[in-house]
Scaffold this active site. Sequence first.
Site, PDB file in Angstrom:
ATOM      1  N   SER A  95      28.146 128.387  63.104  1.00 51.85           N
ATOM      2  CA  SER A  95      27.507 129.427  62.314  1.00 51.85           C
ATOM      3  C   SER A  95      26.082 129.669  62.833  1.00 51.85           C
ATOM      4  CB  SER A  95      27.566 129.048  60.838  1.00 51.85           C
ATOM      5  OG  SER A  95      27.333 130.154  60.002  1.00 51.85           O
ATOM      6  N   ASP A 218      37.915 133.673  57.631  1.00 55.06           N
ATOM      7  CA  ASP A 218      36.476 133.531  57.414  1.00 55.06           C
ATOM      8  C   ASP A 218      35.904 134.823  56.831  1.00 55.06           C
ATOM      9  OD1 ASP A 218      33.751 132.993  57.537  1.00 55.06           O
ATOM     10  OD2 ASP A 218      33.851 132.117  59.545  1.00 55.06           O
ATOM     11  N   HIS A 246      35.515 129.922  56.347  1.00 55.69           N
ATOM     12  CA  HIS A 246      34.274 129.590  57.063  1.00 55.69           C
ATOM     13  C   HIS A 246      34.127 128.086  57.251  1.00 55.69           C
ATOM     14  CE1 HIS A 246      30.439 130.640  58.740  1.00 55.69           C
ATOM     15  NE2 HIS A 246      29.778 129.860  57.889  1.00 55.69           N
TER      16      HIS A 246
END
Length: 269
Positions: A95, A218, A246
């Site tokens: 991320s 996600d 995610h």
Amino acid sequence: MPIARINGTHLGYDEYGTGEPVVMVTGTGAPGRMWRTHQVPALTAAGYQVVTLDNRGIPPSDPCPDGFTLVDMVADVAGLIEHLGEGACRVVGYSLGAIAVQELLLSRPDLIQQAVLMATSGRTDALTVAMTAAEVELSDGGGKLPPRFAAYVQALQNLSPRTLNDEERLRDWLAVFEMSAVDASGVRGQLGLQLVPDRLSAYRRISRPCLVIGFQDDLVIRPHLSREVARSIPGSSYTEIPGCGHYGYLERPAAVNSAITGFFAGRPA
């Protein structure tokens, strides 16, 4: 936990196992110990030394209340690799951490052998802008969601329908989220760092081998954004893990770990 002074900031990190180092960089608000349950055992079993970092703003690293930038985070990762003294490392970013690794690949390719970029993007889309604005407003307004409500929101945002529809697993996840709720004000410095300009054309200059991993369900970083990054990096590989959101590295750890260790070993994704 060792503490290193890097770029004028105290940064906490942990080391596990022996072998060639793999440095792991987390996302917004996440401590380095997030890797400990699944990724650390898999990588140490594969013969690597794993180094996990607590990004600035995350205890025991310095809080940096005056704020910091993505450039600071990139310099922190570079400084940690130099501090380890092992030369170029394999690096895994997730991320926001993956975005930092992408910038490190551009600014200091001499420090990276291979890179894995999970749930990443190379530009800011409208949903990311809206999500970030909401998080900043909540933090700056002094608001704090009740733990049970925060857990519910976290589950909807980060888990796949596969997990949400499994009542036993979902109850376990909700309990974990409720007990480990993150105070948004505590990670205020990291909020907004993922709002990057379009960097996809710049990524054409990346020269190190990269694996990009997207998570099929996600909702935070939709997989098409990760595919864009893979298409932009010359010679990179892309794999998409089904049935996870995610938090795919926690929902489908065996698949994620297999992709990482396979890539490091030279096996195709």
